[in-house]
Motif scaffolding. Structure first.
Motif, PDB file in Angstrom:
ATOM      1  N   VAL A   1       0.811  -1.223   0.000  1.00  0.00           N
ATOM      2  CA  VAL A   1       0.000   0.000   0.000  1.00  0.00           C
ATOM      3  C   VAL A   1       0.841   1.269   0.000  1.00  0.00           C
ATOM      4  N   LYS A   2       2.147   1.124   0.037  1.00  0.00           N
ATOM      5  CA  LYS A   2       3.012   2.301   0.056  1.00  0.00           C
ATOM      6  C   LYS A   2       2.777   3.169  -1.171  1.00  0.00           C
ATOM      7  N   GLY A   3       2.645   4.467  -0.942  1.00  0.00           N
ATOM      8  CA  GLY A   3       2.398   5.393  -2.034  1.00  0.00           C
ATOM      9  C   GLY A   3       0.933   5.531  -2.386  1.00  0.00           C
ATOM     10  N   ARG A   4       0.088   4.679  -1.844  1.00  0.00           N
ATOM     11  CA  ARG A   4      -1.354   4.736  -2.137  1.00  0.00           C
ATOM     12  C   ARG A   4      -2.177   5.086  -0.906  1.00  0.00           C
ATOM     13  N   PHE A   5      -1.766   4.590   0.259  1.00  0.00           N
ATOM     14  CA  PHE A   5      -2.508   4.801   1.499  1.00  0.00           C
ATOM     15  C   PHE A   5      -1.747   5.776   2.397  1.00  0.00           C
ATOM     16  N   THR A   6      -2.505   6.559   3.166  1.00  0.00           N
ATOM     17  CA  THR A   6      -1.908   7.480   4.129  1.00  0.00           C
ATOM     18  C   THR A   6      -2.670   7.398   5.445  1.00  0.00           C
ATOM     19  N   ILE A   7      -1.933   7.152   6.524  1.00  0.00           N
ATOM     20  CA  ILE A   7      -2.541   7.120   7.854  1.00  0.00           C
ATOM     21  C   ILE A   7      -2.253   8.442   8.552  1.00  0.00           C
ATOM     22  N   SER A   8      -3.243   8.908   9.312  1.00  0.00           N
ATOM     23  CA  SER A   8      -3.061  10.138  10.074  1.00  0.00           C
ATOM     24  C   SER A   8      -3.898  10.057  11.342  1.00  0.00           C
ATOM     25  N   ARG A   9      -3.602  10.925  12.295  1.00  0.00           N
ATOM     26  CA  ARG A   9      -4.355  10.929  13.549  1.00  0.00           C
ATOM     27  C   ARG A   9      -4.668  12.352  13.965  1.00  0.00           C
ATOM     28  N   ASP A  10      -5.748  12.492  14.698  1.00  0.00           N
ATOM     29  CA  ASP A  10      -6.162  13.771  15.268  1.00  0.00           C
ATOM     30  C   ASP A  10      -6.444  13.511  16.736  1.00  0.00           C
ATOM     31  N   ASN A  11      -5.501  13.843  17.591  1.00  0.00           N
ATOM     32  CA  ASN A  11      -5.651  13.529  19.013  1.00  0.00           C
ATOM     33  C   ASN A  11      -6.786  14.327  19.661  1.00  0.00           C
ATOM     34  N   ALA A  12      -6.997  15.537  19.190  1.00  0.00           N
ATOM     35  CA  ALA A  12      -8.069  16.357  19.760  1.00  0.00           C
ATOM     36  C   ALA A  12      -9.435  15.721  19.517  1.00  0.00           C
ATOM     37  N   LYS A  13      -9.578  15.057  18.371  1.00  0.00           N
ATOM     38  CA  LYS A  13     -10.839  14.382  18.044  1.00  0.00           C
ATOM     39  C   LYS A  13     -10.808  12.913  18.429  1.00  0.00           C
ATOM     40  N   MET A  14      -9.681  12.455  18.953  1.00  0.00           N
ATOM     41  CA  MET A  14      -9.507  11.034  19.284  1.00  0.00           C
ATOM     42  C   MET A  14      -9.888  10.172  18.087  1.00  0.00           C
ATOM     43  N   ALA A  15      -9.236  10.456  16.978  1.00  0.00           N
ATOM     44  CA  ALA A  15      -9.565   9.747  15.749  1.00  0.00           C
ATOM     45  C   ALA A  15      -8.302   9.435  14.957  1.00  0.00           C
ATOM     46  N   VAL A  16      -8.412   8.400  14.147  1.00  0.00           N
ATOM     47  CA  VAL A  16      -7.358   8.043  13.211  1.00  0.00           C
ATOM     48  C   VAL A  16      -8.004   7.763  11.866  1.00  0.00           C
ATOM     49  N   TYR A  17      -7.278   8.083  10.802  1.00  0.00           N
ATOM     50  CA  TYR A  17      -7.832   7.992   9.467  1.00  0.00           C
ATOM     51  C   TYR A  17      -6.921   7.176   8.564  1.00  0.00           C
ATOM     52  N   LEU A  18      -7.533   6.614   7.530  1.00  0.00           N
ATOM     53  CA  LEU A  18      -6.757   5.934   6.496  1.00  0.00           C
ATOM     54  C   LEU A  18      -7.296   6.403   5.146  1.00  0.00           C
ATOM     55  N   GLN A  19      -6.511   7.232   4.485  1.00  0.00           N
ATOM     56  CA  GLN A  19      -6.860   7.676   3.142  1.00  0.00           C
ATOM     57  C   GLN A  19      -6.331   6.650   2.161  1.00  0.00           C
ATOM     58  N   MET A  20      -7.234   6.085   1.370  1.00  0.00           N
ATOM     59  CA  MET A  20      -6.868   5.027   0.437  1.00  0.00           C
ATOM     60  C   MET A  20      -7.130   5.506  -0.988  1.00  0.00           C
ATOM     61  N   ASN A  21      -6.082   5.611  -1.754  1.00  0.00           N
ATOM     62  CA  ASN A  21      -6.184   6.040  -3.141  1.00  0.00           C
ATOM     63  C   ASN A  21      -5.754   4.918  -4.082  1.00  0.00           C
ATOM     64  N   SER A  22      -6.103   5.068  -5.345  1.00  0.00           N
ATOM     65  CA  SER A  22      -5.724   4.083  -6.362  1.00  0.00           C
ATOM     66  C   SER A  22      -6.041   2.664  -5.908  1.00  0.00           C
ATOM     67  N   LEU A  23      -7.243   2.490  -5.432  1.00  0.00           N
ATOM     68  CA  LEU A  23      -7.635   1.199  -4.870  1.00  0.00           C
ATOM     69  C   LEU A  23      -7.663   0.117  -5.934  1.00  0.00           C
ATOM     70  N   LYS A  24      -7.292  -1.080  -5.493  1.00  0.00           N
ATOM     71  CA  LYS A  24      -7.232  -2.242  -6.371  1.00  0.00           C
ATOM     72  C   LYS A  24      -8.188  -3.317  -5.854  1.00  0.00           C
ATOM     73  N   PRO A  25      -8.627  -4.210  -6.712  1.00  0.00           N
ATOM     74  CA  PRO A  25      -9.497  -5.299  -6.231  1.00  0.00           C
ATOM     75  C   PRO A  25      -8.864  -6.090  -5.089  1.00  0.00           C
ATOM     76  N   GLU A  26      -7.557  -6.214  -5.096  1.00  0.00           N
ATOM     77  CA  GLU A  26      -6.894  -6.964  -4.029  1.00  0.00           C
ATOM     78  C   GLU A  26      -6.858  -6.223  -2.695  1.00  0.00           C
ATOM     79  N   ASP A  27      -7.353  -5.002  -2.667  1.00  0.00           N
ATOM     80  CA  ASP A  27      -7.503  -4.285  -1.399  1.00  0.00           C
ATOM     81  C   ASP A  27      -8.822  -4.642  -0.712  1.00  0.00           C
ATOM     82  N   THR A  28      -9.661  -5.404  -1.389  1.00  0.00           N
ATOM     83  CA  THR A  28     -10.938  -5.803  -0.812  1.00  0.00           C
ATOM     84  C   THR A  28     -10.711  -6.629   0.443  1.00  0.00           C
ATOM     85  N   ALA A  29     -11.270  -6.161   1.561  1.00  0.00           N
ATOM     86  CA  ALA A  29     -11.062  -6.804   2.859  1.00  0.00           C
ATOM     87  C   ALA A  29     -11.903  -6.095   3.905  1.00  0.00           C
ATOM     88  N   VAL A  30     -11.939  -6.678   5.085  1.00  0.00           N
ATOM     89  CA  VAL A  30     -12.481  -5.972   6.238  1.00  0.00           C
ATOM     90  C   VAL A  30     -11.321  -5.250   6.911  1.00  0.00           C
TER      91      VAL A  30
END
Length: 121
Positions: free
Chosen positions: A68-97
């Motif tokens: 996923v390098k170069g396609r996904f980006t993880i980030s966090r917002d401590n004030a909101k107590m949240a973490v995010y995963l931005q997923m770009n250029s998704l492929k069928p093999e990314d299908t998962a839970v």
């Protein structure tokens, strides 16, 4: 104790994007900022694999599985107590839970219930 709830999964076409969110609540004992946060995914019949991780504190350090390098980006917002995963250029093999994970310095680990991502035309 940390309660984690993922959201943002769904059906997307190959090449598309999704942004997963993980909201933490009922955080007791340690502040959210002291938890290392990660996203894992699980394919049918397979064990969970770590997709991306962000360090505790300001999240200065991140780590990604090679696929996923170069396609996904993880980030966090401590004030909101949240973490995010931005997923770009998704492929069928990314299908998962996709699961959100929180881990502290005492090796206590907490999991969300997961959100399904399906990449298909």
């Amino acid at each position: 104790q940390v309660n984690l709830v993922e959201s943002g999964g769904g059906l997307v076409q190959p090449g598309g994007s999704l942004r997963l969110s993980c909201a933490a609540s009922e955080v007791s004992g340690l502040p959210f900022s002291l938890y290392r946060m990660s996203w894992y995914r699980q394919f049918p019949g397979k064990e969970r694999e770590m997709v991306a991780a962000v360090s505790s504190g300001d999240g200065d350090y991140t780590h990604y599985v090679d696929s996923v390098k170069g396609r996904f980006t993880i980030s966090r917002d401590n004030a909101k107590m949240a973490v995010y995963l931005q997923m770009n250029s998704l492929k069928p093999e990314d299908t998962a839970v996709y699961y959100c994970n929180a881990e502290n310095s005492k090796n206590d680990r907490y999991w969300g219930r997961g959100t399904l991502v399906t990449v298909s035309s």
